[in-house]
Design an enzyme around this catalytic site. Structure first.
Site, mmCIF file in Angstrom:
data_model
loop_
_atom_site.group_PDB
_atom_site.id
_atom_site.type_symbol
_atom_site.label_atom_id
_atom_site.label_comp_id
_atom_site.label_asym_id
_atom_site.label_seq_id
_atom_site.Cartn_x
_atom_site.Cartn_y
_atom_site.Cartn_z
ATOM 1 N N TYR A 73 0.962 -1.074 -0.051
ATOM 2 C CA TYR A 73 -0.024 -0.244 0.132
ATOM 3 C C TYR A 73 1.037 1.286 0.045
ATOM 4 O O TYR A 73 0.830 2.186 -1.082
ATOM 5 C CB TYR A 73 -0.890 -0.030 1.294
ATOM 6 C CG TYR A 73 -1.989 1.188 1.140
ATOM 7 C CD1 TYR A 73 -2.968 1.463 0.371
ATOM 8 C CD2 TYR A 73 -1.539 2.233 2.332
ATOM 9 C CE1 TYR A 73 -3.823 2.369 0.485
ATOM 10 C CE2 TYR A 73 -2.740 3.357 2.301
ATOM 11 C CZ TYR A 73 -3.593 3.082 1.429
ATOM 12 O OH TYR A 73 -4.420 4.458 1.299
ATOM 13 N N LYS A 86 1.007 3.794 -3.308
ATOM 14 C CA LYS A 86 0.601 5.357 -2.982
ATOM 15 C C LYS A 86 1.589 6.157 -3.223
ATOM 16 O O LYS A 86 1.297 7.216 -3.696
ATOM 17 C CB LYS A 86 -0.335 5.405 -1.651
ATOM 18 C CG LYS A 86 -1.531 4.479 -1.645
ATOM 19 C CD LYS A 86 -2.708 4.749 -2.687
ATOM 20 C CE LYS A 86 -3.106 5.954 -2.278
ATOM 21 N NZ LYS A 86 -4.648 6.352 -3.151
#
Ligand code: ZN
Length: 640
Positions: A538, A542
């Site tokens: 993640y 991101k």
């Protein structure tokens, strides 16, 4: 309220809604109705009233409070005058009302009061205006409509029209046909007046051989490229001086008409009924030369402005209806409601033109008479009072729009006046809003065809894309690096990064044509600056997306596109935060769930709507800001 008054009011409401429910008779605020009755004033004295449709109410949806109770004796006195200016007439109509809180009565109130018959219905029925716009003589019209009909020449609505009818002999008739305008019928009750209305329309339709009006036909192919449509919208918006929506109607009927070599000549002859001019202008634009259309409109204003009293300022010179041989029938407007109104009126008008030309030669009121209606204070009053919303006329594309932060953003953009195309894997996105300003596209953002469909939808339904909000993202299951799964890693990058890169690449040509400058907002995360253990896929994906947005800010500044990022944290009212995930993340930090929820400096709950406000602020404001990052996390000591 007397029982008679209540019964009459119920009757006229019911029949008005029937009349207003038939688009071939009444379109978008057109037409008006009344019923004569008796009430009592505050002293208990009986008073003769005419209940007249209030201005601003639509016949199709009118309710009892939509009628103004006017004193008939006072209206009769006003009709003894030979002249009455508009402002004075409206003032007098308001003073003649038994109820100060009632709406201002229709501009035809004096006429309604004068005409014999308890109930009076007025429409701009297509079949009737076709007869009168075809060059037929009065005798030829009467040959179609039969006895008991009076045909009158066109005069300006309001006091001049009431004056003309008061000076005419209406004994022995129960209908008045106004050339180039419409029909009045009157009878002893509302149902009989409506039956007479239908009877005359049926006679006209039978003689014309036309039974349906305004049918868009089948769905025409999507012609033209996204860039062509977005360029047309940019040009229309420039002429209007404000962002405008443009819709390719995809009407086969519109496309057929637009493809005719003589389309310009056919539509240069004016509107089917005078009032349409405020929704469609006098003529559509044929082709795509917006500058030439606007120049012609300005010249038209200059030709007639001197006659306007009081002085008037020009309305925007951009077209509201466009007929293009390749793109078909398109409509423009500041809101999707305006798109719908212009589209309906345009389709009905094409049918009236063809039907009139089939029996004679279509004609409308003169350009000067049309100008008088377009710039008539009483018509402009119908359009006034609509406060423009901050994002009115603009188009947003929001990914991840079915739930959580994305949904909150989509809903706030809609509330601020934007037209919104939402994209989501969840099919609920299609029905998230029943507004005509909403379109949902179901699909995976990492599939190029989903992105293409979303952009095509925005361009064909609304004319382009002004704002892109990237809210779609996945939060993979927690895994420490030693146990990192390839598929988890790949999927995080596919959705959180690659899909964003493809979206940016695909949308840029359209975004660069945004009339007020494009805006991109990436919903990023606190993890970019302050990653956590167990969320490698993640945090890394991101961060790559954040870097993409920074590059976009650099590359697209020259196109006037601003690219900013919002970095929320600990927003728990979203789909990704299941109770299990919340517990797992809390455990990772050695915190209870409650401590984990409020682990920010302000000890405040960060909600989706709070994040949405920050995203929409970047869309609406900060015209000199690009490449910025805004934390929406309640304050975080690792970021500060
Ligand atoms: Zn009318």
């Amino acid at each position: 309220m007397t029982t008679e008054l209540q019964r009459d009011l119920d009757d006229i409401v019911r029949v008005s809604r029937e009349l207003g429910g038939e688009p071939s008779l009444v379109l978008h605020g057109g037409g008006n109705t009344s019923i004569k009755t008796t009430g009592t004033d505050v002293t208990g004295a009986p008073v003769d009233l005419v209940l007249v449709k209030g201005s601003g109410w639509d016949l199709g949806t009118i309710e009892a409070p939509g009628f103004a109770p006017l004193r008939r004796d006072r209206l009769a006195e006003l009709l003894t005058l030979t002249e009455l200016d508009d402002v004075t007439m409206v003032n007098e109509l308001r003073q003649a009302s038994l109820d100060a809180a009632a709406p201002t009565a229709s501009i035809e109130a004096l006429l309604h009061a004068y005409l014999p018959g308890k109930a009076v219905l007025h429409s701009h029925a297509n079949a009737i205006v076709t007869l009168t716009n075809s060059g037929l003589t009065d005798a030829e019209i009467l040959a179609v409509l039969g006895e008991r009909v009076l045909v009158l020449p066109y005069v300006m609505p309001g006091f001049p029209l009431a004056r003309l009818i008061a000076d005419s002999d209406v004994s022995g008739v129960d209908a008045v046909v106004l050339r180039n305008h419409g029909l009045f019928t009157f009878a002893d009750d509302a149902d009989a007046a409506f039956a007479r209305h239908r009877e005359l329309v049926a006679l006209a339709e039978a003689s014309l051989g036309v039974g349906t009006w305004g049918d868009p036909g089948t769905r025409a192919p999507a012609t033209g490229t996204a860039a062509e449509l977005a360029t047309l919208r940019r040009d229309v918006s420039r002429a209007a001086g404000t962002p405008m929506l443009v819709r390719q109607t995809r009407s086969a009927r519109g496309a057929e008409f637009a493809a005719r070599p003589e389309a310009r000549q056919l539509t240069s002859r004016g509107t089917a009924t005078p009032e349409h001019v405020i929704h469609t202008k006098r003529t559509p634009m044929v082709g795509r030369d917006v500058e030439a259309y606007a120049a012609e409109y300005r010249a038209y204003f200059e030709r007639h402005a001197a006659r306007a009293n009081p002085r008037v300022s020009p309305l925007h010179p951009a077209p509201r209806v466009v007929l293009d041989p390749e793109l078909g029938l398109l409509v423009t407007g500041a809101t999707t409601k305006e798109l719908g109104v212009a589209g309906d009126i345009a389709l009905h008008t094409l049918d009236v033109i063809d039907a009139a030309d089939a029996i004679g030669t279509y004609g409308s009121i003169s350009e000067a008479e049309s100008f008088d209606i377009e710039y008539w204070t009483l018509e402009q009053a119908k359009l006034a009072g609509k406060q423009a919303k901050p994002l009115g006329g603009e188009v947003a594309l929001v990914t991840g729009a079915a739930s959580g932060i994305g949904r909150a953003i989509a809903e706030l953009l809609l509330a601020q006046g934007a037209a919104v195309v939402g994209v989501d894997l969840n099919a609920e996105v299609a029905t998230l809003s029943d507004s005509d300003a909403w379109r949902g596209v179901t699909g995976d953002v990492s599939a190029p065809e989903t992105i293409d469909e979303a952009i095509a939808t925005a361009v064909r339904e609304f004319g382009g894309v002004d704002m892109v909000v990237v809210a779609a993202g996945i939060f993979p299951p927690s895994q420490v690096l030693a146990e990192l799964d390839d598929e988890v890693w790949d999927r995080a990058f596919r959705v959180n990064v690659t899909a964003v890169a493809r979206l940016f690449r695909a949308v840029h040509p359209v975004l660069a044509l945004a009339p007020s400058g494009g805006r991109v907002v990436l919903v990023s995360t606190k993890n970019v600056a302050a990653p956590g253990p167990g969320v490698a896929a993640y945090s890394a994906s991101k961060t790559a997306a954040a870097q993409l947005a920074r590059v976009a800010a650099l590359e697209w500044a020259a196109d006037g596109i601003r690219v900013n990022q919002v970095e929320p944290d600990a927003v728990f009212d979203t789909a990704i935060w299941t109770p299990e995930l919340l517990a797992a993340r809390a455990a990772n930090y050695g915190l209870s769930v409650e401590e984990y929820r409020t682990r920010n400096l302000l000890r405040t709950e960060v909600r989706s709507t709070t994040v949405a406000e920050a995203v929409v602020a970047f869309c609406e404001r900060f015209p000199a800001t690009t490449g910025a990052h805004l934390s929406v996390d309640g304050g975080n000591d690792r970021v500060i």
